[in-house]
Design a protein around this motif. Structure first.
Motif, PDB file in Angstrom:
ATOM      1  N   ALA A 146       0.766  -1.193   0.041  1.00 42.20           N
ATOM      2  CA  ALA A 146       0.091  -0.033  -0.022  1.00 42.20           C
ATOM      3  C   ALA A 146       0.919   1.232  -0.137  1.00 42.20           C
ATOM      4  O   ALA A 146       0.434   2.161  -0.686  1.00 42.20           O
ATOM      5  CB  ALA A 146      -1.189   0.113   1.269  1.00 42.20           C
ATOM      6  N   THR A 147       2.047   1.385   0.921  1.00 45.95           N
ATOM      7  CA  THR A 147       2.978   2.425   0.717  1.00 45.95           C
ATOM      8  C   THR A 147       3.544   2.588  -0.353  1.00 45.95           C
ATOM      9  O   THR A 147       3.761   3.868  -1.107  1.00 45.95           O
ATOM     10  CB  THR A 147       3.875   2.206   1.855  1.00 45.95           C
ATOM     11  N   ALA A 148       3.930   1.376  -1.069  1.00 42.91           N
ATOM     12  CA  ALA A 148       4.738   1.476  -2.315  1.00 42.91           C
ATOM     13  C   ALA A 148       3.707   1.976  -3.383  1.00 42.91           C
ATOM     14  O   ALA A 148       4.252   2.736  -4.281  1.00 42.91           O
ATOM     15  CB  ALA A 148       5.071   0.138  -2.741  1.00 42.91           C
ATOM     16  N   LEU A 149       2.332   1.417  -3.377  1.00 41.46           N
ATOM     17  CA  LEU A 149       1.488   2.060  -4.413  1.00 41.46           C
ATOM     18  C   LEU A 149       1.318   3.665  -4.147  1.00 41.46           C
ATOM     19  O   LEU A 149       1.286   4.358  -5.311  1.00 41.46           O
ATOM     20  CB  LEU A 149       0.091   1.509  -4.428  1.00 41.46           C
ATOM     21  N   TRP A 150       1.313   4.137  -3.121  1.00 44.15           N
ATOM     22  CA  TRP A 150       1.116   5.504  -2.935  1.00 44.15           C
ATOM     23  C   TRP A 150       2.255   6.235  -3.491  1.00 44.15           C
ATOM     24  O   TRP A 150       2.437   7.409  -3.871  1.00 44.15           O
ATOM     25  CB  TRP A 150       0.821   5.891  -1.361  1.00 44.15           C
ATOM     26  N   ASP A 151       3.497   5.903  -3.144  1.00 42.84           N
ATOM     27  CA  ASP A 151       4.841   6.525  -3.512  1.00 42.84           C
ATOM     28  C   ASP A 151       5.270   6.256  -5.178  1.00 42.84           C
ATOM     29  O   ASP A 151       5.401   7.274  -5.758  1.00 42.84           O
ATOM     30  CB  ASP A 151       6.067   5.399  -3.190  1.00 42.84           C
ATOM     31  N   GLU A 152       4.375   5.304  -5.504  1.00 37.52           N
ATOM     32  CA  GLU A 152       4.347   5.266  -7.359  1.00 37.52           C
ATOM     33  C   GLU A 152       3.559   6.406  -7.849  1.00 37.52           C
ATOM     34  O   GLU A 152       3.912   6.913  -8.892  1.00 37.52           O
ATOM     35  CB  GLU A 152       3.761   3.707  -7.752  1.00 37.52           C
ATOM     36  N   PHE A 153       2.311   6.595  -7.190  1.00 38.77           N
ATOM     37  CA  PHE A 153       1.615   7.659  -7.626  1.00 38.77           C
ATOM     38  C   PHE A 153       2.108   8.952  -7.269  1.00 38.77           C
ATOM     39  O   PHE A 153       2.166   9.863  -8.259  1.00 38.77           O
ATOM     40  CB  PHE A 153       0.218   7.755  -6.669  1.00 38.77           C
ATOM     41  N   ARG A 154       3.028   9.007  -6.330  1.00 40.46           N
ATOM     42  CA  ARG A 154       3.937  10.331  -6.574  1.00 40.46           C
ATOM     43  C   ARG A 154       4.999  10.374  -7.302  1.00 40.46           C
ATOM     44  O   ARG A 154       5.754  11.450  -7.492  1.00 40.46           O
ATOM     45  CB  ARG A 154       4.221  10.325  -4.836  1.00 40.46           C
ATOM     46  N   ASN A 155       5.281   9.250  -7.655  1.00 39.96           N
ATOM     47  CA  ASN A 155       6.434   9.083  -8.723  1.00 39.96           C
ATOM     48  C   ASN A 155       7.786   9.609  -8.330  1.00 39.96           C
ATOM     49  O   ASN A 155       8.599  10.027  -8.845  1.00 39.96           O
ATOM     50  CB  ASN A 155       5.873   9.787 -10.129  1.00 39.96           C
ATOM     51  N   HIS A 156       8.106   8.976  -6.967  1.00 37.20           N
ATOM     52  CA  HIS A 156       9.355   9.510  -6.380  1.00 37.20           C
ATOM     53  C   HIS A 156       9.842   8.403  -5.403  1.00 37.20           C
ATOM     54  O   HIS A 156       8.927   8.179  -4.421  1.00 37.20           O
ATOM     55  CB  HIS A 156       8.895  10.781  -5.520  1.00 37.20           C
ATOM     56  N   ALA A 157      11.186   8.079  -5.534  1.00 38.02           N
ATOM     57  CA  ALA A 157      11.833   7.128  -4.718  1.00 38.02           C
ATOM     58  C   ALA A 157      12.753   8.056  -3.956  1.00 38.02           C
ATOM     59  O   ALA A 157      13.646   8.787  -4.525  1.00 38.02           O
ATOM     60  CB  ALA A 157      12.661   6.260  -5.660  1.00 38.02           C
ATOM     61  N   SER A 158      12.267   8.019  -2.655  1.00 35.92           N
ATOM     62  CA  SER A 158      13.066   8.575  -1.671  1.00 35.92           C
ATOM     63  C   SER A 158      13.289   8.108  -0.182  1.00 35.92           C
ATOM     64  O   SER A 158      12.636   6.856   0.097  1.00 35.92           O
ATOM     65  CB  SER A 158      12.574  10.089  -1.380  1.00 35.92           C
ATOM     66  N   GLY A 159      14.249   8.609   0.464  1.00 37.27           N
ATOM     67  CA  GLY A 159      14.409   8.092   1.850  1.00 37.27           C
ATOM     68  C   GLY A 159      15.501   7.256   1.906  1.00 37.27           C
ATOM     69  O   GLY A 159      16.657   7.394   1.138  1.00 37.27           O
ATOM     70  N   GLU A 160      15.859   6.449   2.915  1.00 33.00           N
ATOM     71  CA  GLU A 160      17.025   5.569   3.192  1.00 33.00           C
ATOM     72  C   GLU A 160      16.723   4.035   2.829  1.00 33.00           C
ATOM     73  O   GLU A 160      15.752   3.610   3.289  1.00 33.00           O
ATOM     74  CB  GLU A 160      17.405   6.029   4.506  1.00 33.00           C
ATOM     75  N   VAL A 161      17.771   3.442   2.411  1.00 31.18           N
ATOM     76  CA  VAL A 161      17.826   1.965   2.193  1.00 31.18           C
ATOM     77  C   VAL A 161      19.055   1.571   2.768  1.00 31.18           C
ATOM     78  O   VAL A 161      20.173   1.947   2.502  1.00 31.18           O
ATOM     79  CB  VAL A 161      17.759   1.700   0.605  1.00 31.18           C
ATOM     80  N   SER A 162      18.889   0.544   3.539  1.00 34.92           N
ATOM     81  CA  SER A 162      20.330  -0.078   4.120  1.00 34.92           C
ATOM     82  C   SER A 162      20.593  -1.424   3.458  1.00 34.92           C
ATOM     83  O   SER A 162      19.527  -2.288   2.995  1.00 34.92           O
ATOM     84  CB  SER A 162      19.971  -0.333   5.591  1.00 34.92           C
ATOM     85  N   LEU A 163      21.778  -1.530   3.201  1.00 41.53           N
ATOM     86  CA  LEU A 163      22.409  -2.716   2.465  1.00 41.53           C
ATOM     87  C   LEU A 163      23.864  -3.110   3.308  1.00 41.53           C
ATOM     88  O   LEU A 163      24.564  -2.379   3.568  1.00 41.53           O
ATOM     89  CB  LEU A 163      22.562  -2.250   1.091  1.00 41.53           C
ATOM     90  N   VAL A 164      23.854  -4.533   3.262  1.00 42.07           N
ATOM     91  CA  VAL A 164      24.877  -5.187   3.811  1.00 42.07           C
ATOM     92  C   VAL A 164      25.385  -6.325   2.517  1.00 42.07           C
ATOM     93  O   VAL A 164      24.687  -6.963   1.853  1.00 42.07           O
ATOM     94  CB  VAL A 164      24.858  -6.139   4.985  1.00 42.07           C
ATOM     95  N   THR A 165      26.685  -6.000   2.347  1.00 41.50           N
ATOM     96  CA  THR A 165      27.502  -6.793   1.212  1.00 41.50           C
ATOM     97  C   THR A 165      28.536  -7.666   1.959  1.00 41.50           C
ATOM     98  O   THR A 165      29.304  -7.329   2.659  1.00 41.50           O
ATOM     99  CB  THR A 165      27.717  -5.907   0.214  1.00 41.50           C
ATOM    100  N   PHE A 166      29.035  -8.793   1.190  1.00 41.72           N
ATOM    101  CA  PHE A 166      30.081  -9.408   1.536  1.00 41.72           C
ATOM    102  C   PHE A 166      31.243  -8.539   0.701  1.00 41.72           C
ATOM    103  O   PHE A 166      30.894  -7.773  -0.456  1.00 41.72           O
ATOM    104  CB  PHE A 166      30.345 -10.605   1.082  1.00 41.72           C
ATOM    105  N   PRO A 167      32.607  -8.422   1.028  1.00 41.32           N
ATOM    106  CA  PRO A 167      33.497  -7.545   0.265  1.00 41.32           C
ATOM    107  C   PRO A 167      33.717  -7.411  -1.117  1.00 41.32           C
ATOM    108  O   PRO A 167      33.505  -6.366  -1.843  1.00 41.32           O
ATOM    109  CB  PRO A 167      34.828  -7.590   1.093  1.00 41.32           C
ATOM    110  N   THR A 168      33.961  -8.520  -1.639  1.00 38.36           N
ATOM    111  CA  THR A 168      33.999  -8.350  -3.267  1.00 38.36           C
ATOM    112  C   THR A 168      32.982  -8.035  -3.897  1.00 38.36           C
ATOM    113  O   THR A 168      33.014  -7.425  -4.972  1.00 38.36           O
ATOM    114  CB  THR A 168      34.371  -9.744  -3.722  1.00 38.36           C
TER     115      THR A 168
END
Length: 304
Positions: free
Chosen positions: A78-100
């Motif tokens: 539901a939140t994603a659908l609202w964001d799509e209507f606003r056509n705007h990707a914003s905010g913070e995303v957290s990501l963890v990776t292995f080094p290579t």
């Protein structure tokens, strides 16, 4: 039922202890326990039971925790659908990776994200079985596996393949095998190997080489850091398995790579996410950038 209490039950299912849930949700253990008791009264059934000093879920608790995950996904959609209507990707995303994987993918990804989207990155180098646990802490987890080793199967996670990376045999310049087009398991018996730490994914390929050749490999050193492994190979102290796309960082021309035939020698790099987090527009935007960068890396390597 209260959505936040359902989320606490889901966290208990994922994390395994009230203490871990309290740390992750910035509550005290007693506050978590109290909220779970309220949820039990709302549900009208026991959701937890004592086991030793801790709490574990009952069958009803596990079923409701699965439902809590469905609720979280629906809210995220539901939140994603609202964001799509606003056509705007914003905010913070957290990501963890292995080094290579971080070395190979993240600089290009971050350069291509919009100014309103912040990607907060961390690196870990866990054993294969530990990757899924990071999905409780991060929106996206970059993980790798050898064929047949999928520690995230059956965990209810969204899994998005990014690339398949060959693992070659790394040789020092001037090695007797350096002029070969490829090498097989029997070519590698009698060589000194620089291996990975016990339990790390590449170890499985060394065992496969031994089985195919019918002899043991001689491993003189074991390291978790691939850059350290490569430095030993470059110094002529042994040979090693090396990821093709990220090898020789900073020392081009000093490491010779040879494809390995006769055993399957490649790793799959994937993105792992909780299903509800995968619905966020910001997370989907980062995921698309990861897929584009992975495709670009493979194409550039294949044209060399």
């Amino acid at each position: 039922m209260d959505v936040q209490r359902l989320e606490l039950l889901r966290e208990l299912a994922d994390r395994g202890s009230v203490t871990a849930v309290a740390l992750a949700t910035h509550r005290t253990p007693s506050a978590v326990s109290q909220q779970l008791k309220v949820l039990e009264r709302e549900a009208g059934l026991p959701l937890t039971q004592r086991q030793g000093r801790g709490l574990v879920l009952t069958d009803a608790g596990r079923a409701l925790a699965r439902s809590a995950a469905d609720v979280a996904v629906s809210l995220a959609k539901a939140t994603a659908l609202w964001d799509e209507f606003r056509n705007h990707a914003s905010g913070e995303v957290s990501l963890v990776t292995f080094p290579t994987a971080g070395q190979m993918l993240l600089p290009g990804v971050i350069k291509n994200l919009g100014p309103d989207l912040v990607l907060n990155c961390a690196d870990e180098d866990p054993e294969l079985s530990d990757f899924p646990a990071f999905t409780a802490e991060y929106d996206i987890v970059l993980a790798h596996s050898m064929s047949g080793q999928l520690s995230w199967a059956g965990r209810g996670l969204k899994v998005v393949p990014l690339m398949t990376e060959p693992l070659d045999v790394g040789l020092p310049v001037g090695h007797p095998l350096a002029d070969r087009a490829w090498v097989g398991p029997r070519d590698l018996i009698g060589e000194t190997w620089i291996g990975v730490t016990d339990g790390y994914p590449f170890e499985r390929i060394l065992h496969a080489i031994e089985q195919e050749a019918g002899a043991r490999l001689s491993v003189s050193q074991r390291f978790a850091d691939l850059a350290l492994i490569e430095s030993f190979v470059i110094a002529g102290l042994g040979i090693a398995l090396v990821p093709r796309y990220t090898s020789g960082g900073g020392q081009p021309g000093r490491l010779v790579l040879k494809p390995l035939r006769g055993v399957e020698s490649q790793r799959q790099i994937v993105a792992l996410m909780r299903p509800d987090r995968a619905e966020r527009v910001a997370v989907r935007t980062v995921l698309e950038a990861l897929q584009c960068e992975a495709s670009r890396v493979q194409q550039s390597q294949n044209t060399k």
